[in-house]
Write a protein that holds these residues in place. Structure first.
Motif, PDB file in Angstrom:
ATOM      1  N   LYS A   1       0.848  -1.194   0.000  1.00 36.39           N
ATOM      2  CA  LYS A   1       0.000   0.000   0.000  1.00 36.39           C
ATOM      3  C   LYS A   1       0.883   1.242   0.000  1.00 36.39           C
ATOM      4  N   LEU A   2       0.807   2.011  -1.075  1.00 38.83           N
ATOM      5  CA  LEU A   2       1.518   3.280  -1.138  1.00 38.83           C
ATOM      6  C   LEU A   2       0.742   4.298  -0.312  1.00 38.83           C
ATOM      7  N   GLU A   3       1.410   4.871   0.693  1.00 41.74           N
ATOM      8  CA  GLU A   3       0.733   5.816   1.579  1.00 41.74           C
ATOM      9  C   GLU A   3       1.041   7.270   1.248  1.00 41.74           C
ATOM     10  N   PHE A   4       2.180   7.515   0.600  1.00 40.97           N
ATOM     11  CA  PHE A   4       2.587   8.895   0.357  1.00 40.97           C
ATOM     12  C   PHE A   4       3.644   8.938  -0.739  1.00 40.97           C
ATOM     13  N   ILE A   5       3.542   9.931  -1.622  1.00 41.64           N
ATOM     14  CA  ILE A   5       4.589  10.194  -2.602  1.00 41.64           C
ATOM     15  C   ILE A   5       4.585  11.699  -2.888  1.00 41.64           C
TER      16      ILE A   5
ATOM     17  N   THR B   1      10.216  11.412  -2.898  1.00 35.22           N
ATOM     18  CA  THR B   1      10.133  10.660  -1.647  1.00 35.22           C
ATOM     19  C   THR B   1       8.788   9.944  -1.567  1.00 35.22           C
ATOM     20  N   PHE B   2       8.800   8.771  -0.988  1.00 33.29           N
ATOM     21  CA  PHE B   2       7.562   8.006  -0.834  1.00 33.29           C
ATOM     22  C   PHE B   2       7.711   7.046   0.341  1.00 33.29           C
ATOM     23  N   TRP B   3       6.585   6.613   0.863  1.00 31.18           N
ATOM     24  CA  TRP B   3       6.608   5.527   1.827  1.00 31.18           C
ATOM     25  C   TRP B   3       5.325   4.743   1.731  1.00 31.18           C
ATOM     26  N   GLY B   4       5.377   3.499   2.220  1.00 30.46           N
ATOM     27  CA  GLY B   4       4.211   2.637   2.151  1.00 30.46           C
ATOM     28  C   GLY B   4       4.469   1.311   2.827  1.00 30.46           C
ATOM     29  N   LEU B   5       3.446   0.464   2.847  1.00 33.73           N
ATOM     30  CA  LEU B   5       3.493  -0.828   3.510  1.00 33.73           C
ATOM     31  C   LEU B   5       3.886  -1.916   2.519  1.00 33.73           C
ATOM     32  N   VAL B   6       4.832  -2.757   2.940  1.00 36.47           N
ATOM     33  CA  VAL B   6       5.395  -3.780   2.063  1.00 36.47           C
ATOM     34  C   VAL B   6       5.325  -5.146   2.755  1.00 36.47           C
TER      35      VAL B   6
END
Length: 253
Positions: A173-177, A185-190
């Motif tokens: 789930k991509l939470e932010f880009i 920059t991006f972060w998410g659940l892997v």
């Protein structure tokens, strides 16, 4: 920097454990986690459950210092009884300011101690700076513009699409880009068993085929969300080593 082997070793340990894991969901800095673990080890050396439980009201005592409350929380966690769990849960509903993360860590440890006493094979508990959810860990990633220029609207659409597609392919789930200057920059659940290095490399390659203009170097970590200043310092180190378009991979757990 290439720490991919470290993360692969970590994934191997999880598989050998039968996949039974619990992921710490809250984002807690590694400094706080390390401080908590040191105190937790210290209180266990001379633990008196009866004394600890009798002093539980200290948590709600306005005259008690934050340091004393931290010690009390760690001691309660070490007991690992249903009563200790309930006390920590009650305090977590309205903890003192500055003790929110510490209380969370204490409650998680208390539950783990209780599970270890009740189950033959308690689940493995995984904690990282960025936390996670269910069977997924949260990762922070960053890409760099190949020519050092800011990303125009077209390049942003290309890169955003490929990053979103990357997360979809492995059921993350991509939470932010976001884009800022020469940084993405991006972060998410892997999912914990995903070979993330390979997936990120593929996303960069696909983006570049469509005109994304990304360096092959990238940053990937589950320790913390890096600032643009920190990313700039990383990029300087990459360029000073004349790495060119080699791959910069950073894995921590």
């Amino acid at each position: 920097m290439d720490f991919s082997g470290t993360f692969e070793d970590f994934q191997k340990v999880v598989r050998e454990n039968g996949g039974e894991i619990q992921v710490m969901e809250r984002e807690v800095s590694l400094d706080t986690q390390m401080s908590y673990m040191r105190m937790s080890k210290e209180v266990k050396s001379n633990l008196r459950p009866d004394i600890v439980m009798s002093g539980k009201y200290e948590l709600w005592d306005e005259n008690s210092s934050p340091g004393s409350k931290r010690r009390r929380l760690a001691a309660l966690a070490s007991i690992g009884s249903p009563d200790a769990i309930r006390i920590l849960q009650n305090y977590q509903n309205q903890p003192d300011k500055g003790l929110e993360d510490w209380t969370y860590l204490a409650l998680q440890e208390c539950k783990l101690v209780f599970q270890a006493s009740m189950l033959d094979h308690p689940p493995m508990f995984i904690s990282t700076g960025l936390g996670g959810r269910g069977q997924k860990l949260r990762f922070f990633g960053a890409f760099f513009s190949r020519d050092g220029s800011a990303f125009n609207e077209t390049r942003q659409r290309v890169i955003s699409g490929e990053v979103e597609y990357m997360f979809e392919k492995f059921e993350g789930k991509l939470e932010f880009i976001a884009f800022s200057g020469q940084f993405v920059t991006f972060w998410g659940l892997v999912p914990i068993d995903v070979p993330l290095n390979d997936r990120v490399k593929a996303a960069i390659e696909e983006s570049n085929l469509l005109g994304g203009g990304l360096r092959n170097d990238f940053v990937l970590t589950n320790v913390k969300k890096l600032t643009f200043y920190e990313l700039g310092e990383i990029l300087k180190r990459i360029e000073s080593r004349n790495i060119g378009n080699s791959t910069n991979q950073s894995f921590f757990q």
